[in-house]
Every structure is written in C-alpha cells, then in structure tokens.
Design an enzyme around this catalytic site. Structure first.
Site, PDB file in Angstrom:
ATOM      1  CD  GLU A 163      -2.892  -1.175   2.355  1.00 26.75           C
ATOM      2  OE1 GLU A 163      -2.787  -0.302   3.226  1.00 26.75           O
ATOM      3  OE2 GLU A 163      -3.774  -2.054   2.379  1.00 26.75           O
ATOM      4  CD  GLU A 358      -3.450  -5.870   3.766  1.00 26.14           C
ATOM      5  OE1 GLU A 358      -4.311  -5.058   4.177  1.00 26.14           O
ATOM      6  OE2 GLU A 358      -2.231  -5.675   3.855  1.00 26.14           O
TER       7      GLU A 358
END
Ligand code: IFM
Length: 455
Positions: A163, A358
């Site tokens: 991320e 995720e």
C-alpha cells in the site's frame, strides 16, 4: 469448480503489527517505534512494542495456520530488524528470525509470501530524508539484496511495497501515520517517485539474485469504483472515474498515478497536467526502471468508493450510499461488489494476474461464556466478498489467490488494538490465541477450493 485449480488460499499479517520484540536482539528503530511515542498519535497511547509477540510465539502461530489449512501466509520483513540502521551492517539475529519462520512455514506445508516493506521504515533513514532522499530507492534495493540472499532459496513469492499510497499519503501528506509528516504536494510526489523507483529496483534485485524461479508483485491499494448498474454507460463512467485524475485530486488516491508508471512506464497525462509545477523531477531511465515486468498484481480491497453512474453527458456522477448501508466496526461500508469491479477494472487495464493480498473486516469480537469467539458477521462478509471475486473470475479476470486480513488480531496502526481484524482472537494480556468461528469456516472454504461458499 469456479476458483481455478492452483488458486492460493491464505491469510496475511505485517511485521510491526504482530511481531512485538520491538527493541530486542539488535533490532533498530523504525518510524513506527518513534511515532507511537508521540502524544495523541495512537489510540490510548498504545504501540507495537509487544503486539502479538509473534517474534517469540511464531511456532505456535504457524501450528495454528496449519490447523486451519492455510496454503500460504503473507508476512512482511521488518527492515530495521534486518538492517538496524537501514543500510550497512546486517543484524544476524534479525535475519535468523525470518530464516526460522520460513523454515517453520515450509515444514508445515505453508508457502511464505514475503512483503519487503510494510511501513516500518528504518528511523535512521528517515533522519536522512526518508523517501525524499535521492538514494532512498538504492537503500531499498540494497536491503532487498540482503533479504533475497538469505531467503530466496526457499521463498518464491515476493511483494515489494505494501500500500504505497498509504505510507506516502497517510505518513507523509496527512500525518496520520508514521512518520507523521505533512509535506507539501511537490515533496509528496517526489517521495512517491522515489518509492516507485524503489519498487523497480527491488524487482530487478530480486530477479538478479533469486536462487529459484520466483513470482513478484506488489500489494497495492487504491480507490475501487463500482458502477450503479450493468448498463454499459454506467460501467464506462465507473471505469473512467477509477482511472481519471481530476485537478482536485492532489492526493495519493489516484490509481493511474501509481500503476501506470509500473505497468506502462509513464505517468498519466491528466495527472501530469493537473499537478502542474509539483510533478517530480524524472530523470532519464527512471520510468524504464519502474516499469519492470510483474508476475501478478496484488490488491488490498476492503470497500468501494462511491458508486458511479453516467450523468446526462455520460460523465461520471456519484450516487450516494443508501441510508443504513451496513458498516464494519471500523465504520467502513460493507460493499462486496468491490471485489468484483476492483479486480475486473484493474485486470482489464493492466492485464496482470490478480491476487487479493488483503481483504477482511474489523468486528466487535469477544470471548463468549462458552469460551469461543462467535463472529457471524466476519463469515457473512467474507462469503459475500469471495462470491463477488469468484464472479470476476467467471467473467474472465485471471484470479490467482486470496489472503484474508488478518490471521491474528493485531496492532491496527493509529487505532492501536481497538480494531480486531483476525481470524484468530488474541487475548493481549495473556497472549492466548482462540480461533474464531470464521477461522473454522474459512478452513472449509479452503478445503473445498471455495465450494463451501455456495452451501
Ligand atoms: O492493518 C492494515 C494493513 O496493515 C494494511 N491494509 C489495511 C489493514 C486494515 O486497516
């Protein structure tokens, strides 16, 4: 069977969120160690100093993963545990921990998927300018070389960054995450460019030094836009919104700003224009370095951004969420279609095999009088999202895997231990682990390669 043969079922975690042992065995400081000391930065003044004590309890945790039938475990390496100062001398005890963890996983029949950087940047590097330093991408490549030399004889699945939009956007622009800076947009874009270069150089380093054939991607997150209907005009408007950078979009939540350089070797023209004098100083060859072939695109998806329909002129127009839209404990909207449209739009544009690195939710979990943790909402949420992901596969998206976030309840950054994302409950004072009902349900999903989702 709708999930392809060889589809990987796993669960994920990250070093600072689970390991603890923050000041042990020669580990150096990370920006998170320091940020947690800042008054008011973290809920209830908590920190990852002990977290789930996974550093000492990894054997027990791997045994639990085995018991749940996980095929893969996504972990991250703590850069300052391996290189206490970020560059230079290696900490043998730090490296040894990952060595043992990887062996333990493989002995349990669980494939380690390793993320090189999940936010715990060495504090010493931050003091030298962090991602703003022109050598920051080389530091990352050098660190990658150390890890590759130690683990690539056994680890075959790698992710560079986790991320990046978060560690730059929340960490350097909004100041809500470590190191807590609020830089001007030009500096933010410069740091972004260095992080992208770091990604490219890490991929080159892994490919050059790996001792076994490997698969490399990153774990990306960005806005997921969902069309209001299947009408082609709405779908087109949503696709446009997902990859357009508006002049007002002076933030990190722009998919094409991150992914076009990685997959196409160029920054998107609309962003370049919108950001004007703030665009980064790109040197000859930078974009070629960033644009390394990847084996998969990992994406972390929890929810969608606003729904989009085609307005009168065909342009994207947001549709408000219905009143009473379901939310998780974290107050994130429950929007399963994100796991259909996110993978679909990203696959159509970038053509890379997709892995959900995720997905999950925070619930108000507690131990019931019967000693178990009943979390029907996690089961329902995950079932809905996985059905949407399966549908994306049926509609032509090359779906390769799914990692639930997270294996254990853990340290949720600025929210401390308030949010519980785990399949396994952690009693922090005693460090007792209790698999939640969802963990046993997920075990069946894995064992049936997803068929259990239809029961
Ligand atoms: O806990 C985080 C993780 O570190 C990155 N992705 C989102 C998760 C939930 O907020």
């Amino acid at each position: 069977m709708s999930f392809p043969k060889g589809f990987i079922w796993g669960a994920a975690s990250a070093s600072y969120q689970v390991e603890g042992a923050a000041f042990e065995d020669g580990k150096g400081l990370s920006v998170w160690d320091m940020f947690c000391r800042k008054e008011g930065a973290i809920w209830n003044g908590q920190s990852g100093e002990v977290a789930c004590d996974h550093y000492h309890r990894y054997r027990e945790d791997v045994a639990l993963m085995k018991e749940l039938g996980l095929q893969a475990y996504r972990l991250s390496i703590s850069w300052p545990r391996v290189l206490p100062h970020g560059t230079g001398a290696v900490n043998p005890k730090g490296l040894d921990f990952y060595d043992r963890l990887v062996d333990e996983l493989l002995a349990a029949g669980i494939e380690p998927w390793v993320t090189l950087f999940h936010w715990d940047h060495p504090y010493d590097l931050y003091c030298r300018g962090g991602w703003l330093n022109p050598y920051s991408s080389d530091w990352f490549a050098d660190y990658t070389a150390v890890v590759a030399d130690a683990l690539s004889d056994r680890v075959t699945h790698w992710m560079t960054h986790n991320e990046p939009a978060c560690f730059i956007g929340l960490g350097l622009q909004d100041g809500r995450h470590a190191p807590g800076d609020k830089l001007g947009f030009g500096q933010v874009l410069w740091a972004t460019h260095n992080a992208l270069l770091g990604h490219g150089k890490a991929v080159q380093t892994l490919r050059a030094r790996a001792r076994r054939p490997l698969q490399i991607g990153l774990a990306y997150n960005g806005p997921v836009v969902v069309p209001a209907s299947d009408r082609p005009a709405d779908v087109e408007a949503a696709r446009l919104a997902m990859f357009t950078i508006l002049p007002t979009g002076r933030h990190m939540w722009n998919n094409s700003w991150w992914l076009d350089p990685i997959f196409f070797g160029r920054y998107p023209a609309d962003g370049w224009q919108a950001f004007g004098a703030d665009v980064p100083p790109v040197k000859d060859g930078d974009l070629k370095t960033i644009n390394q072939p990847l084996d998969f695109l990992g994406v972390n998806i929890y929810y969608q951004d606003p729904t989009i329909r085609a307005g009168a002129d065909g342009r994207p127009e947001p549709v408000p969420f219905p009143v009473g839209t379901a939310q998780t404990a974290f107050k994130w909207n429950v929007t399963p279609d994100a796991l259909y449209w996110g993978p679909r739009f990203l696959y159509e544009r970038y053509k890379a095999p997709m892995v959900i690195t995720e997905n999950g939710l925070s619930c108000m979990d507690w131990v019931a009088l019967d000693g178990h943790v009943h979390d029907p909402q996690r089961i329902d949420f995950t079932q809905r999202y996985l059905l949407a992901y399966e549908r994306a596969g049926q509609d032509g998206v090359d779906i390769r895997g799914y990692f639930h976030w997270s294996i254990l309840d853990n340290f949720e950054w600025s929210e401390g231990y308030k949010e519980r994302f785990g399949l396994v409950y952690v009693n922090y004072p005693t460090q007792q682990r209790i698999p939640k009902d969802s963990a046993y349900w997920y075990k069946q999903v894995i064992a049936t390669n997803g068929a259990r989702l239809h029961e």
